[in-house]
Design an enzyme around this catalytic site. Sequence first.
Site, PDB file in Angstrom:
ATOM      1  N   HIS A 221      40.443  47.362  32.121  1.00  0.00           N
ATOM      2  CA  HIS A 221      41.636  48.035  31.627  1.00  0.00           C
ATOM      3  C   HIS A 221      41.324  49.070  30.540  1.00  0.00           C
ATOM      4  O   HIS A 221      42.063  50.047  30.385  1.00  0.00           O
ATOM      5  CB  HIS A 221      42.622  47.006  31.071  1.00  0.00           C
ATOM      6  CG  HIS A 221      43.163  46.085  32.123  1.00  0.00           C
ATOM      7  ND1 HIS A 221      43.822  44.916  31.814  1.00  0.00           N
ATOM      8  CD2 HIS A 221      43.142  46.136  33.482  1.00  0.00           C
ATOM      9  CE1 HIS A 221      44.181  44.298  32.923  1.00  0.00           C
ATOM     10  NE2 HIS A 221      43.777  45.017  33.948  1.00  0.00           N
TER      11      HIS A 221
ATOM     12  N   PHE B  13      39.935  38.830  33.741  1.00  0.00           N
ATOM     13  CA  PHE B  13      38.862  39.591  33.095  1.00  0.00           C
ATOM     14  C   PHE B  13      39.282  41.013  32.715  1.00  0.00           C
ATOM     15  O   PHE B  13      38.455  41.930  32.703  1.00  0.00           O
ATOM     16  CB  PHE B  13      37.605  39.626  33.982  1.00  0.00           C
ATOM     17  CG  PHE B  13      37.304  38.324  34.656  1.00  0.00           C
ATOM     18  CD1 PHE B  13      37.205  37.151  33.924  1.00  0.00           C
ATOM     19  CD2 PHE B  13      37.165  38.248  36.026  1.00  0.00           C
ATOM     20  CE1 PHE B  13      36.955  35.939  34.540  1.00  0.00           C
ATOM     21  CE2 PHE B  13      36.909  37.042  36.657  1.00  0.00           C
ATOM     22  CZ  PHE B  13      36.806  35.877  35.915  1.00  0.00           C
ATOM     23  N   CYS B  14      40.563  41.210  32.375  1.00  0.00           N
ATOM     24  CA  CYS B  14      41.077  42.545  32.028  1.00  0.00           C
ATOM     25  C   CYS B  14      40.746  43.558  33.118  1.00  0.00           C
ATOM     26  O   CYS B  14      40.424  44.716  32.840  1.00  0.00           O
ATOM     27  CB  CYS B  14      40.540  43.002  30.683  1.00  0.00           C
ATOM     28  SG  CYS B  14      41.135  42.032  29.297  1.00  0.00           S
ATOM     29  N   ALA B  15      40.837  43.102  34.366  1.00  0.00           N
ATOM     30  CA  ALA B  15      40.582  43.970  35.522  1.00  0.00           C
ATOM     31  C   ALA B  15      41.495  43.512  36.661  1.00  0.00           C
ATOM     32  O   ALA B  15      41.044  43.173  37.747  1.00  0.00           O
ATOM     33  CB  ALA B  15      39.121  43.907  35.938  1.00  0.00           C
TER      34      ALA B  15
END
Length: 431
Positions: A141, A378-380
């Site tokens: 992100h 995982f901020c994805a």
Amino acid sequence: MSTLTIFNSVPAAEAPANAPAASGRSIPAVLGADLEVPVKGGRLVGYANLDYAASAPCLEPVSAAVAAALPAYSSVHRGAGYASQLTTARYEQARHTVRAFVGARPDDAVIFTRNTTDATNLLAGCLPEGTTTVVFDTEHHASLLPWPASVRLAAPAFPGEAVRAADEALAAIDGPKLLVVTAASNVTGELWPIAALAHIAHRHGARILVDAAQLVPHRRLNLTALGLDYVAFSGHKLYAPFGAGVLVGRRDWLAEGEPYLKGGGAVRSVGETAEWHDDPEPRHEAGTPNVLGAIALAAACDALSATGWTELVREEERLIARLRSGLASVEGVRELSLWGDDHPRVGIVSFTVAGYSAREVAEVLSSEYGIGVRDGKFCAHPFLRHLLGAQDADGGCDDDTTSAIRASIGIGTTQEHVDRLVEALRDLVSR
């Protein structure tokens, strides 16, 4: 030139974790290697930290460098006193050390930030008016979200498709343009063809920013040789968890962009209006900077460079091969990959376990086996939904339906840690 063999990868070989490096230097130790944690039943066991991709432990040389700087710690840049002058010298030396570590051009700016996210947001605020950013849905992100105008590309099926998609997207854009891409995925660890992507970007008059947060703890990076315009990474992933990151790259956009923070240090003079520094380093480092974070980051760069990458890579590849082989042997465990099992990667593996949510697996590993892994998205989020075949799901951070477990290794990881994880998963799926 191959874009996937420039990171000094070497064949795996049997070697103890702290074997002498080729340079004669041992791999440095990390703090917390002897940490014991409670597990079910009240026992204490040695902690198996397999969560390096989130934040790596502190290297002993980094801790020593910070301790050495503390007695003379003072303000930087504008003090006449000895302590201030010494601290300023250490801070500016840290800038030179980081520049050398990433192989930057002599005139590249090195701006200390809080982390990679801070660095990408800083650059986003300095883009020339009308800039369009091209970014893949596979990004963290931090690289996906900051841009005022962006074209998002779907996850490519193979590296060549990534290059083709970027080529087509950049060709269709008029005006200033920036390609943003990771060097190593924070979800799968897979290496991206950044040299080829840089070439494509420049052919279309674009620039390229590389998120190197997951690469630089594992592989040597040479910004100049790869033809990169900007790189960003975080100290807390590079064994320097003292709150500093960095943006390195070309000065012109940074010198002309709005100051990231408006305050002392960023200005030459203040009257009815402010005259801002045209040097991007002070221009974007207003206020008292994180001096100790910069010193720590430079100390990590020095320690890794002094050790030599051959031994570091050799040991990592031995352990990650053992981990992936072990995971493949456990029924119900599925490793996630964008480009296939044979694609080069750093020490990161994400996987799912049939019949269990990611949070359930992570909690069992911690409470019963003393193993620390990461679970979640995982901020994805877009990338993980793609890997799990759930592109239409809209679940947020707390939704377990599109989550995975991530095990990541680094300096301080041992064969026993890897084997303990594999055996714990084998025990779990047999219940």
